[in-house]
Design an enzyme around this catalytic site. Structure first.
Site, PDB file in Angstrom:
ATOM      1  N   ASP A  76       0.882  -1.175   0.000  1.00  0.00           N
ATOM      2  CA  ASP A  76       0.000   0.000   0.000  1.00  0.00           C
ATOM      3  C   ASP A  76       0.918   1.222   0.000  1.00  0.00           C
ATOM      4  OD1 ASP A  76      -1.559   2.221   0.722  1.00  0.00           O
ATOM      5  OD2 ASP A  76      -2.911   1.014   1.959  1.00  0.00           O
ATOM      6  N   TYR A 169      -7.311  16.121  -8.277  1.00  0.00           N
ATOM      7  CA  TYR A 169      -6.535  15.212  -9.146  1.00  0.00           C
ATOM      8  C   TYR A 169      -5.499  15.997  -9.943  1.00  0.00           C
ATOM      9  CZ  TYR A 169      -5.605  11.390 -12.471  1.00  0.00           C
ATOM     10  OH  TYR A 169      -5.001  10.411 -13.248  1.00  0.00           O
ATOM     11  N   LYS A 173      -1.348  15.565 -10.082  1.00  0.00           N
ATOM     12  CA  LYS A 173      -0.608  15.203 -11.304  1.00  0.00           C
ATOM     13  C   LYS A 173       0.314  16.340 -11.757  1.00  0.00           C
ATOM     14  CE  LYS A 173      -2.008  10.943 -11.745  1.00  0.00           C
ATOM     15  NZ  LYS A 173      -1.072   9.805 -11.572  1.00  0.00           N
TER      16      LYS A 173
END
Ligand SMILES: NC(=O)c1ccc[n+]([C@@H]2O[C@H](COP(=O)([O-])OP(=O)(O)OC[C@H]3O[C@@H](n4cnc5c(N)ncnc54)[C@H](OP(=O)(O)O)[C@@H]3O)[C@@H](O)[C@H]2O)c1
Length: 295
Positions: A76, A169, A173
């Site tokens: 993880d 998001y 990124k």
């Protein structure tokens, strides 16, 4: 850097110690799963890690059937201990060899920023940015010791442009773009190469598992904007994974890889055109595409 699997000269599979070693994160589905299959089929020794190894039953079965050198260790990316255990066991198994780390694990969090809690934003960054950092730090000493290895990072078209209602998001990124570029400059003198894959939209489970910011209400001033985003997202053409996996393989095996590897629908048109369109023009396009009525 290994650029392929050496032949044994007899047609038989090469001895295990001669096979390049890949560690892939988030290999339970989508891109990570497809890349694990590709590298295993090419004769690599693949550690197709996943946070829930029970999801790897079919992949382990396929590996047994095809005689692939593939394992599915638990990893993880948000958990220090899990990363240390998985990387430690891999290095013990391979005698310290790791040729490729594919930092692929990630998820998609969206929603207007006002409706995104700090915990939600932190969770997105913890997986998509800090997770990459954590796993890469764990493998770098072994790569430095051999003065060889390649770190691959899964960026995105979402790291090249910005849409409203997808701030969490995009932020992760965009951050990974800077992180990857900095790492490249730092470790290339040490014999380690760093590459950034920038995919456009592909058919995976990413959007089935997307997480919407929770702090919204029926009277949200952003409701129209989010609806416009969701409508457009449903209409996006998503490509099959084979072209992306070809690019990943090339970026993993070419001798002197460049930093950025854009691939897939809209990457050239949307991603790189964004660089030359002035901000004011882009903003007008966003306003038009995501227009909402004033409350
Ligand atoms: N698909 C696209 O269009 C696209 C475009 C650009 C970039 N990307 C990037 O490509 C990468 C892979 O996404 P995908 O499209 O293949 O989506 P996917 O099918 O949803 O796969 C995401 C993978 O990441 C894993 N993951 C999530 N959180 C994790 C954690 N904390 N630790 C370990 N694994 C974790 C998931 O595991 P579980 O199965 O346990 O949830 C799953 O295996 C992501 O970084 C994504 O941002 C995708």
């Amino acid at each position: 850097m290994t650029v392929g699997v050496p032949s044994s000269g007899t047609g038989a599979a090469p001895p295990i110690a001669d096979r390049p070693v890949a560690l892939i994160t988030g290999a339970s589905s989508g891109i990570g799963h497809a890349a694990a299959r590709r590298f295993a089929a090419r004769g690599w020794r693949v550690f197709a890690s996943m946070r829930r190894p029970e999801k790897g039953e079919a992949l382990r079965g396929e590996a047994r059937e095809r005689g692939w050198e593939l394992q599915t260790p638990q990893l993880d990316v948000t958990d220090d201990l899990s990363v240390a255990r998985a990387v430690g066991a891999l290095l013990e198994d391979t005698g310290g060899r790791i040729d490729l780390l594919l930092n692929n694990a990630g998820y998609y969090a969206y929603g207007p920023l006002e409706e995104t809690t700090p915990d939600e934003l932190r969770a997105q960054m913890e997986t998509n940015l800090v997770g990459v950092h954590r796993v890469t730090r764990a493998v770098l000493p072994a790569m430095r010791a051999r003065r060889a290895g390649r770190v691959m990072v899964m960026g995105s078209l979402s790291g090249l442009l910005v849409l409203p209602a997808v701030g969490p998001y995009h932020a992760s990124k965009w951050a990974i773009e800077a992180w990857t570029e900095a790492l490249r400059y730092e470790v290339s003198p040490l014999g380690i190469s760093v590459v950034l894959i920038e995919p456009g939209p592909f058919k995976t489970a990413l959007h089935d598992n997307e997480v919407r910011a929770r702090a919204h209400t029926a009277e949200s001033p952003y409701a129209g904007m989010v609806a416009a985003y969701e409508r457009q997202a449903r209409q996006i053409r998503r490509a099959e994974l084979s072209a992306l996996v070809d690019t990943i393989e090339r970026a993993a095996t070419t001798r002197r890889p460049r930093l950025r590897w854009p691939v897939g629908p809209n990457v050239i048109s949307a991603g790189y055109l964004r660089r030359i369109v002035p901000d004011r023009i882009y903003e007008l396009i966003m306003r038009f595409a995501f227009r909402t009525r004033a409350p």
